[in-house]
Design a protein around this motif. Structure first.
Motif: not given
Length: 423
Positions: A30-41
């Motif tokens: 969740g933290i990764t998706g919020v802070l680095w959305p491109d990486l998360g996606a």
């Protein structure tokens, strides 16, 4: 979790707990998706790989679960009046639980707003080819060979072979014992394999959470919270309404009975294992007036055939995934889900997280429901598992009280349960 060493109880470190690892994976994703959305996606392959591992053993799980469900009917003292009464009761209450989960999911639409692979769901809603005729569909259920059904992974074919073999072994009786024992070992081994795969679940949950929040934003967590709340609501409805009706019909006080088995309820909720509560439940049922032969027959049978908490979860989670992907299931498709879950939901009560494995395997029979959201559901599955396991245990206690009454195997001491000694 603890182990006994030279008389002393040594607690295992918290970080070895799968639940703790899943929470960390969910939070980190969740933290990764919020802070680095491109990486998360870009991390969805982690979730997809985990789902593929589950699918790898799904066919074998369905086959063994259904077959051992049939053979498990031989574990009791017989299939006379008590067996017939128990099986009819189990199928009625399980069907009611499945319909309740489906009804709550249709009314409250927990998957709406998640937009899981909405573009893929849209493509599924307008098929590019003419759907097969009814005759072609029915013929497609029949595999070329029994082995081919397992090799192909077509779940309806696996289900057909499993039902036929399960009935055949049941009909053979004691002559089939060596095969039944072998299948029981195979079932245990298969779930051990699933246990190995589940060790990778935190990575899958991390990838799924990062992808979901990276692509769809933090609002996508709300549908998951709604799903958890609805599972708890459905289980509480079953306990307070359905079981209370059964208790009134069979002349015992439900709330006094719940106080009587409170230790087993706590064990079931905290360990998420029905089997952990089994010894105490059997003892308490005998204290409540149920005769030993009835308890020894109904409770083990119920642990395979009477899983109301799991039933609510299965239909609700299946519709959650469909709604999240924008797939509008017809009445006929939902009826098909109901029939499939009536068969595949048997025999997983003693396995922690077994309902999730059953869900994963069963949904392979419905290709219009994408499986990408399974890893996300797994992130909150332990929370739901606590309540559905508790419901399973209470349901089997209530079933034993009721079936013992209907078959004249219960002494008239049920009203004095609160005076009985506890374990």
């Amino acid at each position: 979790m603890s182990t006994l060493i030279t008389g002393h109880t040594v607690k295992k470190p918290l970080y070895t707990s799968l639940t703790f690892q899943l929470v960390i994976g969910l939070a980190a994703g969740g933290i990764t998706g919020v802070l680095w959305p491109d990486l998360g996606a870009s991390l969805n392959p982690l979730a997809s790989g985990f789902v593929k591992l589950i699918k790898m053993v799904a066919g074998l799980i369905v086959f063994l679960t259904v077959v051992t469900g049939f053979t498990g009917m031989k574990k009791g003292a017989g299939l006379g009046r008590m067996g017939a009464t128990a099986l009819i009761y189990f199928e009625i209450v399980s069907t009611v639980a499945l319909i309740l989960g489906m009804t709550l999911a249709n009314i409250f639409q927990p998957g709406k707003g998640l937009a899981l692979h909405a573009e893929k769901a849209g493509a599924l809603s307008v098929p590019a080819t003419q759907p097969p005729s009814t005759v072609d569909f029915l013929l497609g259920i029949i595999p070329k060979t029994a082995v081919d059904a397992l090799a192909s992974g077509v779940m309806l074919q696996v289900l057909l072979v499993a039902v036929l073999f399960g009935y055949a072994l049941f009909a053979l009786g004691d002559k089939a014992k060596p095969v039944n024992d072998f299948l029981g070992i195979m079932s245990e081994a298969t779930f051990k394999v699933v246990g190995v795969i589940l060790k990778l679940a935190p990575i899958g949950v991390f990838g799924a959470a990062a992808f979901m929040l990276g692509k769809y934003g933090i609002g996508s967590l709300l549908p998951l919270m709604k799903l958890v709340g609805l599972v708890y609501l459905g289980c509480l409805f079953i306990i307070l309404v359905n079981y209370n009706i059964v208790a009134l019909l069979t002349r015992f006080n439900l709330f006094r009975f719940l106080r009587h088995i409170k230790e087993e309820i706590i064990i079931a909720f905290t360990t998420t294992s029905s089997e952990a509560a089994l010894p105490g439940l059997i003892k308490k049922l005998e204290q409540a007036g149920c005769r030993k032969n009835a308890v020894g027959f109904v409770v083990p049978l119920g642990y395979s055939f009477n899983l109301d908490g799991a039933s609510i979860y299965l239909t609700m989670a299946a519709l959650f995934l469909a709604q999240a992907a924008g797939v509008d299931l017809t009445f006929a498709q939902q009826a098909g889900l109901l029939v499939v879950f009536l068969l595949t939901s048997k025999g997983v009560a003693g396995v922690t997280g077994g309902a999730f494995v059953t869900l994963s395997a069963s949904l392979l029979m419905f290709p219009q429901i994408p499986l990408e959201g399974l890893a996300i559901i797994l992130g909150v599955d332990r929370i739901m598992d606590a309540m559905r396991t508790t419901t399973n245990v209470i349901g089997n206690g209530v079933a034993s009280m009721a079936i013992s009454y209907w078959t004249n195997n219960r002494d008239n001491v049920a009203e004095d349960m609160d005076k009985q000694p506890t374990l």
